[in-house]
Write an enzyme that holds these catalytic residues in place. Structure first.
Site, PDB file in Angstrom:
ATOM      1  N   THR A 260      49.129  35.476  49.706  1.00  0.00           N
ATOM      2  CA  THR A 260      50.504  35.962  49.606  1.00  0.00           C
ATOM      3  C   THR A 260      51.481  35.040  50.330  1.00  0.00           C
ATOM      4  OG1 THR A 260      50.092  37.426  51.504  1.00  0.00           O
ATOM      5  CG2 THR A 260      49.900  38.393  49.307  1.00  0.00           C
TER       6      THR A 260
ATOM      7  N   HIS B 125      35.531  36.262  41.762  1.00  0.00           N
ATOM      8  CA  HIS B 125      36.244  36.716  40.567  1.00  0.00           C
ATOM      9  C   HIS B 125      36.662  35.571  39.661  1.00  0.00           C
ATOM     10  CE1 HIS B 125      37.319  40.542  43.045  1.00  0.00           C
ATOM     11  NE2 HIS B 125      36.103  40.593  42.540  1.00  0.00           N
TER      12      HIS B 125
ATOM     13  N   CYS C 197      40.934  27.386  20.552  1.00  0.00           N
ATOM     14  CA  CYS C 197      40.158  26.161  20.751  1.00  0.00           C
ATOM     15  C   CYS C 197      40.540  25.111  19.716  1.00  0.00           C
ATOM     16  CB  CYS C 197      38.669  26.495  20.651  1.00  0.00           C
ATOM     17  SG  CYS C 197      37.577  25.059  20.837  1.00  0.00           S
TER      18      CYS C 197
ATOM     19  N   ASN D 130      43.923  41.511  58.962  1.00  0.00           N
ATOM     20  CA  ASN D 130      44.617  42.063  57.805  1.00  0.00           C
ATOM     21  C   ASN D 130      45.883  42.763  58.295  1.00  0.00           C
ATOM     22  OD1 ASN D 130      44.420  42.424  54.865  1.00  0.00           O
ATOM     23  ND2 ASN D 130      44.382  44.611  55.332  1.00  0.00           N
TER      24      ASN D 130
END
Length: 245
Positions: free
Chosen positions: A28, A121, A154, A218
């Site tokens: 962030t 991820h 593609c 955090n």
């Protein structure tokens, strides 16, 4: 916070096998929005909820709307590493940090210089044809808005190109996950930062840690604060910028 910074410095000084596990809050400060804060992606209004748009079933059923959201909100090409990314790269170069495990898909840890990065991820920087496997970079996806159907097709076979990003309803890559688990299990210090620790299975990785120091950095409290040897509720970049390697 001064005493907490000194404690963190002491923990890092005596550690020889540090692993960092981080989430959206790490990026962030580089201008990339997180998901769950007041200004995060989940708080913004779209035709469909963001968590629905970035699901595999939505991608398959409505790729045009998926890519409209993806190009606008998940491709941020001018983002640069911040103090947190740079400090972890510095710690790795010094031989103290052995691995970075990230839930982020922006590639900023590698841009900062980190080498051993497990991207749970995936990454927006990698994109592959769903039929022939041809690789495409992030620019190809960004420029697909000008295509007749606004979809990245593609150049070889015409099939849809998909980002190498784990969508909701998709499983994590087993090799990446196993590597992350192995790194955490071997660590003497685990630093967790910029994550609310609510997304599973990634959040469950903390259970594999058997080392000496568990550190949480955090802005807001997490469900794991009570398990930590040190919990700092501040910006991770601000905290790490005060650490000497």
């Amino acid at each position: 916070m001064e005493n907490q910074i000194q404690t963190l410095q002491n923990f890092i000084d005596e550690s020889q096998n540090i692993v960092f596990f981080g989430g959206a809050g790490v990026s962030t400060e580089s201008g990339i929005p997180d998901f769950r804060s007041q200004d995060g992606l989940y708080s913004q209004k779209w035709k469909f909820p963001p968590e629905v748009i970035i699901s595999r079933s939505f991608f398959d059923a409505n790729p045009a709307e998926f890519y409209r959201f993806y190009r606008e909100k998940l491709i941020i090409k001018d983002a640069k590493p911040n103090a947190a990314h740079l400090k972890f790269a510095e710690l790795e170069a010094a031989g103290k940090l052995k691995a970075v495990i990230t839930q982020n898909i922006d590639g900023l840890h590698q841009m900062a210089g980190s080498k051993n990065v497990f991207e749970l991820h995936g990454s927006t920087l990698r994109n592959f044809c769903m039929q022939c496997g041809e690789f495409y970079d992030i620019d190809f996806i960004a420029q697909s808005e000008s295509a007749p159907d606004k979809l990245p097709r593609c150049k070889k076979c015409g099939a849809l190109v998909k980002p190498d990003v784990v969508l909701y309803e998709e499983g994590l890559d087993n090799e990446t996950l196993n590597g992350a688990i192995k790194a955490i299990a071997a660590a003497d210090t685990l630093i967790i930062g910029g994550t609310s620790l609510v997304v599973y299975p990634a959040a469950g990785l903390i259970d594999y840690f058997r080392g000496k120091h568990l550190i949480l950095i955090n802005k807001s409290a997490t469900q794991a604060d009570s398990r930590a040897d040190l919990a700092i509720h501040e910006s991770i970049g601000e905290v790490l910028s005060q650490i000497k390697v």
